[in-house]
Design an enzyme around this catalytic site. Sequence first.
Site, PDB file in Angstrom:
ATOM      1  N   ASP A  46      -2.523  86.272  25.957  1.00 34.90           N
ATOM      2  CA  ASP A  46      -2.168  87.440  25.140  1.00 34.90           C
ATOM      3  C   ASP A  46      -1.064  88.236  25.815  1.00 34.90           C
ATOM      4  O   ASP A  46      -1.269  88.812  26.880  1.00 34.90           O
ATOM      5  CB  ASP A  46      -3.404  88.334  24.967  1.00 34.90           C
ATOM      6  CG  ASP A  46      -3.105  89.557  24.114  1.00 34.90           C
ATOM      7  OD1 ASP A  46      -3.236  89.448  22.885  1.00 34.90           O
ATOM      8  OD2 ASP A  46      -2.716  90.604  24.668  1.00 34.90           O
ATOM      9  N   TYR A  51       5.441  94.259  26.790  1.00 33.41           N
ATOM     10  CA  TYR A  51       5.036  94.008  28.182  1.00 33.41           C
ATOM     11  C   TYR A  51       6.211  93.513  29.030  1.00 33.41           C
ATOM     12  O   TYR A  51       6.120  93.470  30.261  1.00 33.41           O
ATOM     13  CB  TYR A  51       3.885  92.987  28.281  1.00 33.41           C
ATOM     14  CG  TYR A  51       2.616  93.354  27.550  1.00 33.41           C
ATOM     15  CD1 TYR A  51       2.411  94.629  27.030  1.00 33.41           C
ATOM     16  CD2 TYR A  51       1.603  92.415  27.380  1.00 33.41           C
ATOM     17  CE1 TYR A  51       1.244  94.942  26.337  1.00 33.41           C
ATOM     18  CE2 TYR A  51       0.436  92.729  26.700  1.00 33.41           C
ATOM     19  CZ  TYR A  51       0.273  93.988  26.173  1.00 33.41           C
ATOM     20  OH  TYR A  51      -0.884  94.291  25.506  1.00 33.41           O
ATOM     21  N   LYS A  76       2.955  90.403  20.291  1.00 38.02           N
ATOM     22  CA  LYS A  76       2.817  91.566  19.389  1.00 38.02           C
ATOM     23  C   LYS A  76       4.168  92.197  19.117  1.00 38.02           C
ATOM     24  O   LYS A  76       5.034  92.250  19.999  1.00 38.02           O
ATOM     25  CB  LYS A  76       1.891  92.618  20.022  1.00 38.02           C
ATOM     26  CG  LYS A  76       0.613  92.046  20.594  1.00 38.02           C
ATOM     27  CD  LYS A  76      -0.340  93.097  21.113  1.00 38.02           C
ATOM     28  CE  LYS A  76      -1.431  92.440  21.947  1.00 38.02           C
ATOM     29  NZ  LYS A  76      -1.064  92.202  23.347  1.00 38.02           N
ATOM     30  N   HIS A 109       1.517  95.780  16.859  1.00 41.85           N
ATOM     31  CA  HIS A 109       0.894  96.330  18.070  1.00 41.85           C
ATOM     32  C   HIS A 109       0.136  97.637  17.812  1.00 41.85           C
ATOM     33  O   HIS A 109      -0.984  97.821  18.319  1.00 41.85           O
ATOM     34  CB  HIS A 109       1.984  96.532  19.132  1.00 41.85           C
ATOM     35  CG  HIS A 109       1.496  96.482  20.535  1.00 41.85           C
ATOM     36  ND1 HIS A 109       2.243  95.987  21.567  1.00 41.85           N
ATOM     37  CD2 HIS A 109       0.323  96.870  21.101  1.00 41.85           C
ATOM     38  CE1 HIS A 109       1.565  96.064  22.697  1.00 41.85           C
ATOM     39  NE2 HIS A 109       0.393  96.599  22.436  1.00 41.85           N
TER      40      HIS A 109
HETATM   41  P1  NDP Z   1      -9.192  94.899  31.618  1.00 39.73           P
HETATM   42  O1  NDP Z   1     -10.370  95.593  31.036  1.00 39.73           O
HETATM   43  O2  NDP Z   1      -9.001  93.460  31.375  1.00 39.73           O
HETATM   44  O3  NDP Z   1      -9.211  95.202  33.194  1.00 39.73           O
HETATM   45  C1  NDP Z   1      -8.210  94.739  34.055  1.00 39.73           C
HETATM   46  C2  NDP Z   1      -8.475  95.336  35.427  1.00 39.73           C
HETATM   47  O4  NDP Z   1      -9.767  94.942  35.893  1.00 39.73           O
HETATM   48  C3  NDP Z   1      -7.474  94.911  36.487  1.00 39.73           C
HETATM   49  O5  NDP Z   1      -7.251  96.025  37.320  1.00 39.73           O
HETATM   50  C4  NDP Z   1      -8.193  93.802  37.244  1.00 39.73           C
HETATM   51  O6  NDP Z   1      -7.786  93.779  38.602  1.00 39.73           O
HETATM   52  C5  NDP Z   1      -9.646  94.252  37.135  1.00 39.73           C
HETATM   53  N1  NDP Z   1     -10.577  93.110  37.064  1.00 39.73           N
HETATM   54  C6  NDP Z   1     -10.452  92.005  36.300  1.00 39.73           C
HETATM   55  N2  NDP Z   1     -11.502  91.181  36.481  1.00 39.73           N
HETATM   56  C7  NDP Z   1     -12.299  91.766  37.382  1.00 39.73           C
HETATM   57  C8  NDP Z   1     -13.522  91.384  37.978  1.00 39.73           C
HETATM   58  N3  NDP Z   1     -14.112  90.230  37.686  1.00 39.73           N
HETATM   59  N4  NDP Z   1     -14.086  92.243  38.881  1.00 39.73           N
HETATM   60  C9  NDP Z   1     -13.487  93.426  39.190  1.00 39.73           C
HETATM   61  N5  NDP Z   1     -12.330  93.841  38.652  1.00 39.73           N
HETATM   62  C10 NDP Z   1     -11.727  93.018  37.754  1.00 39.73           C
HETATM   63  O7  NDP Z   1      -7.906  95.765  31.164  1.00 39.73           O
HETATM   64  P2  NDP Z   1      -6.477  95.505  30.530  1.00 39.73           P
HETATM   65  O8  NDP Z   1      -6.012  96.861  30.134  1.00 39.73           O
HETATM   66  O9  NDP Z   1      -5.607  94.680  31.360  1.00 39.73           O
HETATM   67  O10 NDP Z   1      -6.787  94.699  29.177  1.00 39.73           O
HETATM   68  C11 NDP Z   1      -6.814  93.298  29.090  1.00 39.73           C
HETATM   69  C12 NDP Z   1      -5.731  92.802  28.152  1.00 39.73           C
HETATM   70  O11 NDP Z   1      -5.841  93.422  26.864  1.00 39.73           O
HETATM   71  C13 NDP Z   1      -4.310  93.170  28.598  1.00 39.73           C
HETATM   72  O12 NDP Z   1      -3.846  92.412  29.682  1.00 39.73           O
HETATM   73  C14 NDP Z   1      -3.554  92.949  27.302  1.00 39.73           C
HETATM   74  O13 NDP Z   1      -3.321  91.567  27.096  1.00 39.73           O
HETATM   75  C15 NDP Z   1      -4.547  93.512  26.279  1.00 39.73           C
HETATM   76  N6  NDP Z   1      -4.250  94.922  25.945  1.00 39.73           N
HETATM   77  C16 NDP Z   1      -3.828  95.193  24.669  1.00 39.73           C
HETATM   78  C17 NDP Z   1      -3.526  96.475  24.278  1.00 39.73           C
HETATM   79  C18 NDP Z   1      -3.106  96.741  22.897  1.00 39.73           C
HETATM   80  O14 NDP Z   1      -2.663  97.859  22.587  1.00 39.73           O
HETATM   81  N7  NDP Z   1      -3.194  95.786  21.991  1.00 39.73           N
HETATM   82  C19 NDP Z   1      -3.592  97.603  25.221  1.00 39.73           C
HETATM   83  C20 NDP Z   1      -4.081  97.238  26.545  1.00 39.73           C
HETATM   84  C21 NDP Z   1      -4.406  95.939  26.870  1.00 39.73           C
HETATM   85  P3  NDP Z   1      -6.803  92.662  39.252  1.00 39.73           P
HETATM   86  O15 NDP Z   1      -5.787  92.272  38.222  1.00 39.73           O
HETATM   87  O16 NDP Z   1      -6.193  93.417  40.418  1.00 39.73           O
HETATM   88  O17 NDP Z   1      -7.670  91.522  39.687  1.00 39.73           O
END
Ligand code: NDP
Length: 277
Positions: A46, A51, A76, A109
């Site tokens: 995704d 981005y 998106k 988006h």
């Molecule tokens: P998430 O809820 O996926 O959380 C990501 C964070 O959690 C990162 O800091 C990561 O750290 C940490 N993390 C991941 N796995 C673990 C684990 N097993 N244990 C502990 N910490 C963990 O948040 P996102 O905001 O990134 O959302 C995911 C996806 O959703 C985005 O990447 C995007 O593709 C989508 N999105 C879409 C939006 C929209 O408007 N349509 C808006 C926001 C997001 P690290 O990377 O350092 O390991």
Amino acid sequence: MTSVPSVTLNNGVEMPQLGYGVFQVPEDETAAAVGAALEAGYRSIDTAAAYGNEAAVGRALAESGLARDELFVTTKLWNADQGYDNALRAFDTSLELLGLDHLDLYLIHWPVPERGLYGETWRAMEELYSQGRVRAIGVSNFQPAHLRGLAEHGDVVPAVNQVELHPFLQQAEVRRYDAEHGIATEAWSPLAKGGELLSEPVVADLARKHGRTPAQVVLRWHLQLGNVVIPKSVTPSRMRENLDVFGFALDEADLTTLAALDRDERTGPDPDTFNVA
Ligand code: NDP
């Protein structure tokens, strides 16, 4: 390697229920991160024009050597590109950056209701869909009022509505609307960005009970609700951890415990007012 189940979208297209998101992964780190995710077993990626990492995603997909039909790629359309002609142009740009000849899923988006352009934008998405350049079209951050607005303008029911969704923001109303209209609900920030939710005592208790991690408990909750999830991590061990959620199940009492965490709390913007272009 873990096999991820699919959900069948309202047009028959199969979408992996668990994928990998790349929001806030810097462009120069994205190819390595997506490469590691594909190596771990993710097949659904995704991204978004906003981005700034579509080209790097495309490079990783090409370098993986995986067949196109094994992959499910979502991007998106950004707010500034709403409108019929703009949307068609934005699609071409994204496809070129990704190095693909078709997309699996294209999403608006944000609705940006104050601009009043999402209906017209949707007609462009329908055109791309009818040309076979995208296998499914959908929306992101649409509240029921925006989905009703869309239904007045378009013929195609969105296949997916991707919204912020996690135990602190359970989105009962959006999920109900989606379910009643055959729209798959996809959860963004499924781990609430990995912060307070993962140290929440009841989540930690459930993790101990099941011999799993807090992130696995939260992802399992999503899957049992029927949500599509796209957790993001740049850490390979966490990528594998987040994929390893198919060998256990939460029971009714666990689901009730997690339901009680709902506090209608967003980590991101409010779709009714977000208008950044
Ligand atoms: P998430 O809820 O996926 O959380 C990501 C964070 O959690 C990162 O800091 C990561 O750290 C940490 N993390 C991941 N796995 C673990 C684990 N097993 N244990 C502990 N910490 C963990 O948040 P996102 O905001 O990134 O959302 C995911 C996806 O959703 C985005 O990447 C995007 O593709 C989508 N999105 C879409 C939006 C929209 O408007 N349509 C808006 C926001 C997001 P690290 O990377 O350092 O390991």
